[in-house]
Design a protein around this motif. Structure first.
Motif, mmCIF file in Angstrom:
data_model
loop_
_atom_site.group_PDB
_atom_site.id
_atom_site.type_symbol
_atom_site.label_atom_id
_atom_site.label_comp_id
_atom_site.label_asym_id
_atom_site.label_seq_id
_atom_site.Cartn_x
_atom_site.Cartn_y
_atom_site.Cartn_z
ATOM 1 N N ARG A 65 16.437 12.521 -8.325
ATOM 2 C CA ARG A 65 15.937 11.253 -8.851
ATOM 3 C C ARG A 65 15.340 10.423 -7.714
ATOM 4 O O ARG A 65 15.988 10.185 -6.707
ATOM 5 C CB ARG A 65 17.076 10.492 -9.527
ATOM 6 N N GLY A 66 14.104 10.000 -7.905
ATOM 7 C CA GLY A 66 13.459 9.142 -6.932
ATOM 8 C C GLY A 66 12.766 9.864 -5.794
ATOM 9 O O GLY A 66 12.140 9.218 -4.951
ATOM 10 N N PHE A 67 12.883 11.188 -5.740
ATOM 11 C CA PHE A 67 12.222 11.931 -4.664
ATOM 12 C C PHE A 67 10.791 12.221 -5.077
ATOM 13 O O PHE A 67 10.544 12.766 -6.149
ATOM 14 C CB PHE A 67 12.965 13.236 -4.386
ATOM 15 N N PRO A 68 9.800 11.881 -4.252
ATOM 16 C CA PRO A 68 8.399 12.032 -4.663
ATOM 17 C C PRO A 68 7.958 13.488 -4.650
ATOM 18 O O PRO A 68 8.453 14.312 -3.880
ATOM 19 C CB PRO A 68 7.635 11.223 -3.614
ATOM 20 N N THR A 69 7.011 13.801 -5.505
ATOM 21 C CA THR A 69 6.420 15.135 -5.554
ATOM 22 C C THR A 69 5.282 15.227 -4.516
ATOM 23 O O THR A 69 4.832 14.201 -3.990
ATOM 24 C CB THR A 69 5.866 15.414 -6.949
ATOM 25 N N PRO A 70 4.824 16.425 -4.207
ATOM 26 C CA PRO A 70 3.672 16.543 -3.299
ATOM 27 C C PRO A 70 2.438 15.798 -3.783
ATOM 28 O O PRO A 70 1.705 15.226 -2.968
ATOM 29 C CB PRO A 70 3.433 18.060 -3.234
ATOM 30 N N PHE A 71 2.210 15.766 -5.106
ATOM 31 C CA PHE A 71 1.022 15.080 -5.613
ATOM 32 C C PHE A 71 1.128 13.573 -5.399
ATOM 33 O O PHE A 71 0.171 12.940 -4.954
ATOM 34 C CB PHE A 71 0.839 15.404 -7.095
ATOM 35 N N THR A 72 2.275 12.971 -5.733
ATOM 36 C CA THR A 72 2.420 11.526 -5.537
ATOM 37 C C THR A 72 2.364 11.166 -4.048
ATOM 38 O O THR A 72 1.840 10.116 -3.677
ATOM 39 C CB THR A 72 3.747 11.048 -6.140
ATOM 40 N N THR A 73 2.880 12.040 -3.190
ATOM 41 C CA THR A 73 2.796 11.783 -1.752
ATOM 42 C C THR A 73 1.347 11.857 -1.282
ATOM 43 O O THR A 73 0.919 11.072 -0.423
ATOM 44 C CB THR A 73 3.650 12.807 -0.983
ATOM 45 N N TRP A 74 0.591 12.792 -1.829
ATOM 46 C CA TRP A 74 -0.818 12.894 -1.481
ATOM 47 C C TRP A 74 -1.580 11.645 -1.899
ATOM 48 O O TRP A 74 -2.445 11.154 -1.167
ATOM 49 C CB TRP A 74 -1.417 14.138 -2.129
ATOM 50 N N GLU A 75 -1.282 11.129 -3.076
ATOM 51 C CA GLU A 75 -1.937 9.901 -3.531
ATOM 52 C C GLU A 75 -1.571 8.724 -2.624
ATOM 53 O O GLU A 75 -2.419 7.886 -2.313
ATOM 54 C CB GLU A 75 -1.552 9.603 -4.978
ATOM 55 N N ALA A 76 -0.308 8.648 -2.197
ATOM 56 C CA ALA A 76 0.097 7.577 -1.280
ATOM 57 C C ALA A 76 -0.556 7.742 0.088
ATOM 58 O O ALA A 76 -0.889 6.758 0.756
ATOM 59 C CB ALA A 76 1.620 7.558 -1.141
ATOM 60 N N ALA A 77 -0.744 9.003 0.529
ATOM 61 C CA ALA A 77 -1.375 9.246 1.828
ATOM 62 C C ALA A 77 -2.817 8.774 1.830
ATOM 63 O O ALA A 77 -3.326 8.282 2.844
ATOM 64 C CB ALA A 77 -1.303 10.732 2.167
ATOM 65 N N LYS A 78 -3.501 8.894 0.699
ATOM 66 C CA LYS A 78 -4.880 8.402 0.624
ATOM 67 C C LYS A 78 -4.944 6.899 0.853
ATOM 68 O O LYS A 78 -5.852 6.398 1.509
ATOM 69 C CB LYS A 78 -5.479 8.770 -0.737
ATOM 70 N N VAL A 79 -3.945 6.187 0.351
ATOM 71 C CA VAL A 79 -3.897 4.732 0.549
ATOM 72 C C VAL A 79 -3.542 4.405 2.002
ATOM 73 O O VAL A 79 -4.132 3.512 2.618
ATOM 74 C CB VAL A 79 -2.877 4.103 -0.425
ATOM 75 N N VAL A 80 -2.584 5.132 2.562
ATOM 76 C CA VAL A 80 -2.135 4.849 3.937
ATOM 77 C C VAL A 80 -3.254 5.110 4.934
ATOM 78 O O VAL A 80 -3.495 4.303 5.842
ATOM 79 C CB VAL A 80 -0.888 5.693 4.262
#
Length: 291
Positions: A65-80
């Motif tokens: 619960r609450g651990f991000p998937t590779p896709f959500t991490t990739w989307e966050a990396a685009k913002v960072v």
């Protein structure tokens, strides 16, 4: 009697056919395949390892619960990484500024350790009296955890910035001392005997005999030290605060941005890999086989 001789028409001359070297295509394949084979042997296992990592990551994210998937991490990396060098205040800066601040601390602490550790290693390996005097001290202090030195630095300097640099210095000095001393002690005695016959002074012995022979050992100690320094700075910055990749991770944890923490872990790994690979390339350049 008149004989009629019929002139036979001359046979048409065959046009010379264009000669195509039979080994043109095979030679190209023959030279291309051996060049590509080592590259493929390295790239394909690496890609498979990354694929296994992504699969394990996805399974862990689906079962927790609450651990991000590779896709959500990739989307966050685009913002960072869309704006890595923004600056909205002392505690709100992009990941680029935080990485540069950490590298600056590592560079200062590591540089001071090299200035002290490499000459100390030469002296310990060259003079038996100094080796017997300093070996117990090194054996006593070397196993101490790097973070145990951080409170000592805070007490001595009364500020967080020199304390983190002090921690880098004290934890990265030991591999350089030990590897340099070991390299000096492995120099054949015949080299030093020739130096005595030629009546060379100690500085000339250091510069012309010891340093070229010990350089591969020195670079090995430097490579080990930079890895330790980059490893320790993250933990030190979590405790001292300020600007740095370690503080950025702790701040993102307080904001429950787990995706950004995973991004920071990847950045730390990539920077550490580049530092180590760069020093390994320099070390290979100065090995006896390369020379």
């Amino acid at each position: 009697m008149k004989t009629n001789l019929k002139t036979q028409p001359a046979a048409p001359s065959a046009t010379p056919a264009t000669v195509i070297p039979l080994n043109t295509v095979p030679v190209r394949r023959r030279f291309t395949a051996p060049r590509l084979r080592p590259l493929l042997q390295r790239v394909i296992p690496g890609l498979l390892g990354l694929a296994v990592l992504l699969v394990v990551w996805q399974v862990a994210a689906l079962n927790s619960r609450g651990f991000p998937t590779p896709f959500t991490t990739w989307e966050a990396a685009k913002v960072v990484f869309a704006e890595p060098f923004y600056n909205a205040g002392p505690n709100d800066q992009g990941i680029g500024w935080n990485v540069l601040a950490s590298l600056q601390r590592v560079g200062i602490g590591f540089g001071l350790a090299a200035l002290v550790g490499i000459p100390a290693g030469f002296l310990i390996g060259r003079f038996t009296f100094l080796a017997r005097m300093l070996n117990p001290v090194i054996s006593l202090l070397r196993p101490v955890s790097p973070l145990a030195w951080l409170p000592i630095g805070l007490l001595l300097f009364q500020r967080a910035e020199p304390a983190s640099t002090w921690t880098i210095f004290i934890c990265s000095i030991w591999p350089m001392i030990l590897n340099t001393a070991e390299g000096v002690m492995r120099i054949p005695q015949d080299y030093l005997n020739v130096a005595r016959v030629l009546k060379l002074n100690e500085f000339t012995v250091m510069r012309r005999i010891l340093f070229p022979a010990v350089l591969p050992h020195v670079l090995t100690g430097v490579r080990l030290s930079i890895g330790i320094a980059w490893l320790v700075i993250v933990a030190a910055e979590m405790l001292t605060g300020g600007v740095g990749i370690g503080f950025w991770i702790w701040n993102e944890w307080n904001n429950l941005n787990v995706e950004n923490i995973i991004i920071a872990i990847g950045v730390i790994g990539v920077v550490g890999l580049l530092l180590e690979q760069g020093l390994m390339a320099i070390a290979r350049r100065f090995t006896y086989d390369a020379r």
